[in-house]
Enzyme design. Structure first.
Site, mmCIF file in Angstrom:
data_model
loop_
_atom_site.group_PDB
_atom_site.id
_atom_site.type_symbol
_atom_site.label_atom_id
_atom_site.label_comp_id
_atom_site.label_asym_id
_atom_site.label_seq_id
_atom_site.Cartn_x
_atom_site.Cartn_y
_atom_site.Cartn_z
ATOM 1 N N ASP A 129 0.783 -1.062 -0.023
ATOM 2 C CA ASP A 129 -0.045 -0.064 0.106
ATOM 3 C C ASP A 129 0.744 1.228 0.021
ATOM 4 O O ASP A 129 1.849 1.401 0.947
ATOM 5 C CB ASP A 129 -0.855 0.067 1.426
ATOM 6 C CG ASP A 129 -1.758 -1.010 1.127
ATOM 7 O OD1 ASP A 129 -2.418 -1.582 0.043
ATOM 8 O OD2 ASP A 129 -2.322 -1.707 2.183
ATOM 9 N N LYS A 134 0.373 10.240 1.039
ATOM 10 C CA LYS A 134 0.489 11.543 1.882
ATOM 11 C C LYS A 134 1.543 11.125 2.614
ATOM 12 O O LYS A 134 1.805 10.423 3.405
ATOM 13 C CB LYS A 134 -0.935 11.537 2.639
ATOM 14 C CG LYS A 134 -2.098 12.147 1.750
ATOM 15 C CD LYS A 134 -3.313 12.419 2.553
ATOM 16 C CE LYS A 134 -4.457 12.665 1.666
ATOM 17 N NZ LYS A 134 -5.698 12.347 2.162
ATOM 18 N N ASP A 186 5.545 0.395 -7.532
ATOM 19 C CA ASP A 186 5.577 1.590 -8.784
ATOM 20 C C ASP A 186 5.637 3.017 -8.108
ATOM 21 O O ASP A 186 5.350 3.875 -9.063
ATOM 22 C CB ASP A 186 4.266 1.397 -9.602
ATOM 23 C CG ASP A 186 3.076 1.515 -8.713
ATOM 24 O OD1 ASP A 186 3.015 0.983 -7.614
ATOM 25 O OD2 ASP A 186 2.108 2.363 -9.271
ATOM 26 N N ARG A 215 -1.930 -8.236 -10.124
ATOM 27 C CA ARG A 215 -2.972 -7.410 -10.577
ATOM 28 C C ARG A 215 -2.692 -5.931 -10.291
ATOM 29 O O ARG A 215 -2.913 -5.106 -11.253
ATOM 30 C CB ARG A 215 -4.238 -7.732 -9.538
ATOM 31 C CG ARG A 215 -4.864 -8.918 -10.278
ATOM 32 C CD ARG A 215 -6.092 -9.158 -9.561
ATOM 33 N NE ARG A 215 -6.411 -8.479 -8.504
ATOM 34 C CZ ARG A 215 -7.535 -7.928 -8.080
ATOM 35 N NH1 ARG A 215 -8.420 -8.165 -9.002
ATOM 36 N NH2 ARG A 215 -7.821 -7.465 -6.903
HETATM 37 C C1 LIG Z 1 -1.709 -2.482 -3.106
HETATM 38 S S1 LIG Z 1 -2.340 -4.244 -2.432
HETATM 39 C C2 LIG Z 1 -1.084 -5.215 -3.350
HETATM 40 C C3 LIG Z 1 -1.411 -6.692 -3.562
HETATM 41 C C4 LIG Z 1 -0.566 -7.696 -4.228
HETATM 42 N N1 LIG Z 1 0.661 -7.821 -3.543
HETATM 43 C C5 LIG Z 1 -0.430 -7.316 -5.745
HETATM 44 O O1 LIG Z 1 0.749 -6.857 -6.020
HETATM 45 O O2 LIG Z 1 -1.504 -7.365 -6.728
HETATM 46 C C6 LIG Z 1 -1.368 -4.286 -0.792
HETATM 47 C C7 LIG Z 1 -1.899 -5.641 -0.071
HETATM 48 O O3 LIG Z 1 -1.197 -5.596 1.230
HETATM 49 C C8 LIG Z 1 -1.958 -5.951 2.251
HETATM 50 N N2 LIG Z 1 -1.483 -5.520 3.594
HETATM 51 C C9 LIG Z 1 -1.297 -4.385 3.896
HETATM 52 N N3 LIG Z 1 -0.902 -4.206 5.283
HETATM 53 C C10 LIG Z 1 -0.608 -5.642 5.548
HETATM 54 C C11 LIG Z 1 -0.222 -6.446 6.873
HETATM 55 N N4 LIG Z 1 0.009 -5.723 7.894
HETATM 56 N N5 LIG Z 1 -0.023 -7.651 6.630
HETATM 57 C C12 LIG Z 1 -0.189 -8.375 5.558
HETATM 58 N N6 LIG Z 1 -0.698 -7.790 4.437
HETATM 59 C C13 LIG Z 1 -1.108 -6.491 4.483
HETATM 60 C C14 LIG Z 1 -3.227 -5.283 1.974
HETATM 61 O O4 LIG Z 1 -4.445 -5.679 2.421
HETATM 62 C C15 LIG Z 1 -3.335 -5.440 0.256
HETATM 63 O O5 LIG Z 1 -4.083 -6.457 -0.069
#
Ligand SMILES: C[S@@+](CC[C@H](N)C(=O)[O-])C[C@H]1O[C@@H](n2cnc3c(N)ncnc32)[C@H](O)[C@@H]1O
Length: 234
Positions: free
Chosen positions: A143, A147, A179, A214
């Site tokens: 993620d 900000k 990215d 994705r």
């Molecule tokens: C932007 S998405 C990217 C998903 C995937 N890795 C991709 O490249 O398509 C980031 C993912 O990290 C997960 N995430 C965020 N904080 C996390 C944590 N503390 N433990 C495990 N997953 C986490 C979110 O729920 C989200 O599904």
């Protein structure tokens, strides 16, 4: 219950991401209900493991090397890696339940048997992974929290990187794909502070076994450039 903790004794850990998305399809609900138990890496949650005993990885996976994917999203990369490396066991952590449900469908379709799933926050998993037990870790499109005041929510902060370093074995690789140029900046600043070394690898060149995800496809459609950063635990 002390202030700032759960009745189970779990520390309060802020999680700012989404846990639920669109309504799950009946088959997805069915997979969540029937498949998750057998895919558990062992007792991770504070409710089932309040003493935070370390997982018995040898009992669970035999002598397979263990890898870890943080935030597997829809599970494309996790299933691809499990298929490509059947001799390895890969644990995926993801709190977003719709992503977990997507992964379960992919596991059924691919008929892979070397994946374990923690449907929650990877920090809870870090607590119970033995020191030096993981040989490779993946962080794909974390993620971005664009900000400035939210940068401390990013995965590449010491709160996450210190326990990650502890659970990795000496020589283990840690891969980060993103990215977001400012995420690259923070990664290059923070990951070495936790003790990792940068591995020399052109950051615009995907790893040879990279299947894309994705989020990467979305980034490419929107004209953003992927960066692939590799680190090693000395
Ligand atoms: C932007 S998405 C990217 C998903 C995937 N890795 C991709 O490249 O398509 C980031 C993912 O990290 C997960 N995430 C965020 N904080 C996390 C944590 N503390 N433990 C495990 N997953 C986490 C979110 O729920 C989200 O599904």
């Amino acid at each position: 219950m002390t202030k700032g903790s759960h009745p189970t004794g779990a520390p309060w850990r802020n999680f700012y991401g989404r846990i639920h998305g669109k309504t799950l399809r009946p088959t997805q609900k069915d997979h969540l209900e029937h498949d998750l138990d057998a895919l558990s890496p062992g007792p991770v949650g504070w409710d089932v493991n309040p003493e935070r005993e370390k997982l018995d990885l040898m009992g669970r996976f035999g002598d397979k090397p263990v890898w870890l994917e943080v935030g597997f999203g829809g599970g494309e990369h996790l299933v691809h890696m499990a298929k490509s490396y059947p001799e390895v066991a890969i644990i995926g952590a993801e709190p977003f339940i719709n992503g977990v449900a997507m992964l379960l469908g992919k596991i059924r379709d691919a008929e892979v048997d070397n994946i374990a799933v923690h449907p929650g926050d990877v920090r809870d998993l870090f607590d119970v992974l033995p020191d030096g037990s993981v040989e490779k870790a993946f962080l794909n499109y974390p993620d971005p929290w664009p900000k400035a005041r939210h940068h401390r929510r990013r995965f590449v902060t010491q709160e996450h990187l210190e326990p990650l370093f502890r659970v990795l074995s000496p020589g283990a690789e840690f891969r980060v794909a993103t990215d977001i140029p400012d995420y690259v900046r923070q990664t290059l600043e923070e990951v070495p502070v936790a003790g990792f070394e940068r591995v020399d690898h052109p950051d615009d060149q995907a790893w040879s076994d990279w299947p894309s995800t994705r989020y990467e496809q979305k980034a490419l459609r929107e004209g953003r450039r992927p960066h692939y950063l590799t680190f090693r635990r000395p």
